[in-house]
Scaffold this motif. Structure first.
Motif, PDB file in Angstrom:
ATOM      1  N   THR A 111      -0.139   8.599   7.833  1.00  0.00           N
ATOM      2  CA  THR A 111      -0.052   9.646   6.814  1.00  0.00           C
ATOM      3  C   THR A 111       1.381   9.981   6.425  1.00  0.00           C
ATOM      4  O   THR A 111       1.606  10.601   5.391  1.00  0.00           O
ATOM      5  N   LYS A 129      -3.110   5.260  -3.505  1.00  0.00           N
ATOM      6  CA  LYS A 129      -1.986   6.071  -3.045  1.00  0.00           C
ATOM      7  C   LYS A 129      -1.937   7.316  -3.920  1.00  0.00           C
ATOM      8  O   LYS A 129      -2.121   7.247  -5.130  1.00  0.00           O
ATOM      9  N   TYR A 155       1.964   0.912  -1.462  1.00  0.00           N
ATOM     10  CA  TYR A 155       2.320   2.153  -0.764  1.00  0.00           C
ATOM     11  C   TYR A 155       3.343   2.945  -1.557  1.00  0.00           C
ATOM     12  O   TYR A 155       4.060   2.413  -2.397  1.00  0.00           O
ATOM     13  N   SER A 162      -3.148  10.122   0.726  1.00  0.00           N
ATOM     14  CA  SER A 162      -2.906   8.770   1.221  1.00  0.00           C
ATOM     15  C   SER A 162      -1.605   8.214   0.655  1.00  0.00           C
ATOM     16  O   SER A 162      -1.408   8.209  -0.554  1.00  0.00           O
ATOM     17  N   VAL A 208      -4.618   4.614   8.764  1.00  0.00           N
ATOM     18  CA  VAL A 208      -3.760   5.134   7.698  1.00  0.00           C
ATOM     19  C   VAL A 208      -2.612   5.942   8.316  1.00  0.00           C
ATOM     20  O   VAL A 208      -2.851   6.985   8.912  1.00  0.00           O
TER      21      VAL A 208
END
Length: 169
Positions: free
Chosen positions: A68, A135, A29, A52, A66
Protein backbone atom coordinates in the motif's frame (compact mmCIF):
# COMPACT_ATOMS: atom_id res chain seq x y z
CA UNK A 1 -1.83 10.01 17.75
CA UNK A 2 -3.63 8.04 15.03
CA UNK A 3 -2.20 9.05 11.67
CA UNK A 4 -1.63 7.55 8.22
CA UNK A 5 1.66 8.37 6.50
CA UNK A 6 3.45 7.45 3.30
CA UNK A 7 6.46 5.18 3.63
CA UNK A 8 9.77 6.92 2.94
CA UNK A 9 11.03 7.36 -0.61
CA UNK A 10 13.83 4.90 0.23
CA UNK A 11 11.31 2.22 1.30
CA UNK A 12 9.22 3.03 -1.80
CA UNK A 13 12.24 2.43 -4.08
CA UNK A 14 12.84 -0.90 -2.34
CA UNK A 15 9.16 -1.77 -2.91
CA UNK A 16 9.39 -0.85 -6.60
CA UNK A 17 12.39 -3.13 -7.04
CA UNK A 18 11.07 -6.05 -4.97
CA UNK A 19 7.30 -5.93 -5.45
CA UNK A 20 6.20 -3.77 -8.38
CA UNK A 21 8.71 -5.13 -10.88
CA UNK A 22 8.55 -8.75 -9.69
CA UNK A 23 6.20 -9.91 -12.50
CA UNK A 24 3.62 -10.85 -9.86
CA UNK A 25 0.58 -9.47 -11.68
CA UNK A 26 1.38 -5.76 -11.38
CA UNK A 27 0.42 -4.03 -14.64
CA UNK A 28 1.54 -0.50 -13.70
CA UNK A 29 2.24 1.54 -10.57
CA UNK A 30 2.03 5.09 -9.26
CA UNK A 31 5.05 7.31 -8.82
CA UNK A 32 5.87 8.31 -5.25
CA UNK A 33 4.43 11.81 -5.70
CA UNK A 34 1.07 10.32 -6.79
CA UNK A 35 0.55 8.25 -3.62
CA UNK A 36 -2.29 9.20 -1.28
CA UNK A 37 -2.88 8.41 2.38
CA UNK A 38 -6.20 6.74 3.28
CA UNK A 39 -9.19 9.04 3.75
CA UNK A 40 -12.83 8.58 4.71
CA UNK A 41 -15.29 9.17 1.85
CA UNK A 42 -17.99 10.80 4.01
CA UNK A 43 -18.45 12.14 7.54
CA UNK A 44 -20.38 9.00 8.47
CA UNK A 45 -17.80 6.54 7.09
CA UNK A 46 -16.07 4.32 9.63
CA UNK A 47 -13.47 3.09 7.15
CA UNK A 48 -10.52 4.91 5.66
CA UNK A 49 -10.21 3.97 1.99
CA UNK A 50 -6.86 2.49 0.98
CA UNK A 51 -5.91 3.53 -2.54
CA UNK A 52 -4.12 0.99 -4.72
CA UNK A 53 -0.72 2.20 -5.90
CA UNK A 54 -0.79 -0.50 -8.61
CA UNK A 55 -3.03 -1.65 -11.44
CA UNK A 56 -3.72 -5.37 -11.59
CA UNK A 57 -6.21 -7.96 -12.84
CA UNK A 58 -7.06 -11.14 -10.95
CA UNK A 59 -8.86 -14.05 -12.56
CA UNK A 60 -11.02 -16.18 -10.27
CA UNK A 61 -8.74 -17.95 -7.79
CA UNK A 62 -5.73 -15.66 -8.30
CA UNK A 63 -3.97 -13.83 -5.47
CA UNK A 64 -1.80 -10.72 -5.22
CA UNK A 65 0.06 -9.00 -2.36
CA UNK A 66 -0.59 -5.26 -2.62
CA UNK A 67 2.08 -3.00 -1.09
CA UNK A 68 0.00 0.00 0.00
CA UNK A 69 3.02 2.31 0.53
CA UNK A 70 1.24 3.37 3.75
CA UNK A 71 2.15 3.10 7.41
CA UNK A 72 -0.02 4.01 10.39
CA UNK A 73 0.91 5.55 13.70
CA UNK A 74 -1.60 4.40 16.33
CA UNK A 75 -2.25 5.67 19.83
CA UNK A 76 -1.64 3.17 22.63
CA UNK A 77 -4.65 0.89 22.99
CA UNK A 78 -5.72 1.15 19.33
CA UNK A 79 -5.50 -1.28 16.43
CA UNK A 80 -6.05 -0.84 12.70
CA UNK A 81 -8.37 -3.46 11.19
CA UNK A 82 -8.31 -3.98 7.40
CA UNK A 83 -11.22 -5.20 5.28
CA UNK A 84 -12.07 -5.36 1.56
CA UNK A 85 -14.17 -2.51 0.19
CA UNK A 86 -17.76 -3.70 0.30
CA UNK A 87 -18.31 -3.32 -3.44
CA UNK A 88 -15.40 -5.65 -4.29
CA UNK A 89 -16.66 -8.21 -1.79
CA UNK A 90 -20.16 -8.15 -3.24
CA UNK A 91 -19.17 -8.14 -6.91
CA UNK A 92 -16.11 -10.41 -6.90
CA UNK A 93 -15.98 -12.12 -3.49
CA UNK A 94 -12.64 -10.36 -3.01
CA UNK A 95 -11.14 -11.79 0.17
CA UNK A 96 -8.23 -10.77 2.34
CA UNK A 97 -6.04 -13.84 2.63
CA UNK A 98 -5.81 -13.46 6.41
CA UNK A 99 -9.60 -12.75 6.51
CA UNK A 100 -9.13 -9.53 8.51
CA UNK A 101 -5.91 -7.57 8.59
CA UNK A 102 -4.72 -6.63 12.08
CA UNK A 103 -2.11 -3.86 12.26
CA UNK A 104 -0.77 -3.54 15.79
CA UNK A 105 0.29 -0.23 17.34
CA UNK A 106 3.92 -1.38 17.54
CA UNK A 107 4.13 -2.35 13.83
CA UNK A 108 4.69 1.32 12.97
CA UNK A 109 8.31 2.14 12.07
CA UNK A 110 9.54 -1.41 12.74
CA UNK A 111 13.13 -2.26 11.83
CA UNK A 112 12.44 -4.33 8.72
CA UNK A 113 10.01 -2.23 6.63
CA UNK A 114 9.05 0.99 8.48
CA UNK A 115 5.62 -0.49 9.20
CA UNK A 116 4.70 -0.71 5.51
CA UNK A 117 1.17 -2.18 5.31
CA UNK A 118 0.68 -4.97 2.77
CA UNK A 119 -2.77 -6.33 1.87
CA UNK A 120 -2.87 -9.78 0.28
CA UNK A 121 -6.10 -10.42 -1.61
CA UNK A 122 -7.72 -13.21 -3.61
CA UNK A 123 -10.45 -13.04 -6.23
CA UNK A 124 -12.72 -15.78 -4.88
CA UNK A 125 -15.33 -15.38 -7.64
CA UNK A 126 -17.53 -18.42 -8.17
CA UNK A 127 -18.60 -17.15 -11.61
CA UNK A 128 -15.19 -16.54 -13.24
CA UNK A 129 -15.40 -12.74 -12.94
CA UNK A 130 -12.12 -10.91 -13.44
CA UNK A 131 -11.31 -8.41 -10.67
CA UNK A 132 -9.70 -5.29 -12.11
CA UNK A 133 -8.19 -2.67 -9.81
CA UNK A 134 -6.54 0.38 -11.32
CA UNK A 135 -3.88 2.46 -9.63
CA UNK A 136 -5.72 5.19 -7.75
CA UNK A 137 -8.78 2.99 -7.01
CA UNK A 138 -9.94 2.49 -3.43
CA UNK A 139 -9.80 -1.29 -2.89
CA UNK A 140 -9.66 -1.85 0.88
CA UNK A 141 -10.67 0.00 4.03
CA UNK A 142 -9.12 0.40 7.43
CA UNK A 143 -10.96 1.00 10.68
CA UNK A 144 -9.12 2.22 13.77
CA UNK A 145 -10.56 0.62 16.90
CA UNK A 146 -9.72 0.50 20.60
CA UNK A 147 -8.90 -2.85 22.20
CA UNK A 148 -8.85 -4.09 25.78
CA UNK A 149 -6.33 -6.40 27.49
CA UNK A 150 -6.91 -8.78 30.39
CA UNK A 151 -6.35 -7.60 33.96
CA UNK A 152 -3.56 -10.15 34.45
CA UNK A 153 -1.68 -9.31 31.22
CA UNK A 154 2.06 -9.23 31.90
CA UNK A 155 3.64 -9.05 28.44
CA UNK A 156 6.97 -7.21 28.37
CA UNK A 157 8.28 -8.24 24.92
CA UNK A 158 8.88 -5.58 22.28
CA UNK A 159 8.45 -5.96 18.50
CA UNK A 160 11.69 -6.08 16.54
CA UNK A 161 10.49 -6.89 13.02
CA UNK A 162 7.69 -6.73 10.49
CA UNK A 163 4.93 -9.12 9.46
CA UNK A 164 4.98 -12.33 11.50
CA UNK A 165 7.81 -11.21 13.77
CA UNK A 166 5.87 -11.53 17.05
CA UNK A 167 5.65 -15.32 16.65
CA UNK A 168 9.43 -15.70 16.37
CA UNK A 169 10.27 -15.54 20.05
Amino acid sequence: MNKFELISEKEYEKTVAEEFKAKNGVLSYQNYDELKVPRRATQGSAGYDFISPISFKLKAGQTIKVPTCIKCSLSRGNVLMLFPRSSYGFKYRMQLDNTVGVVDQDYYNNESNEGHIFIKITNDSKSDKVLTVNKGDAFAQGIIMPFVITDDDDVTALRTGGIGSTSKS
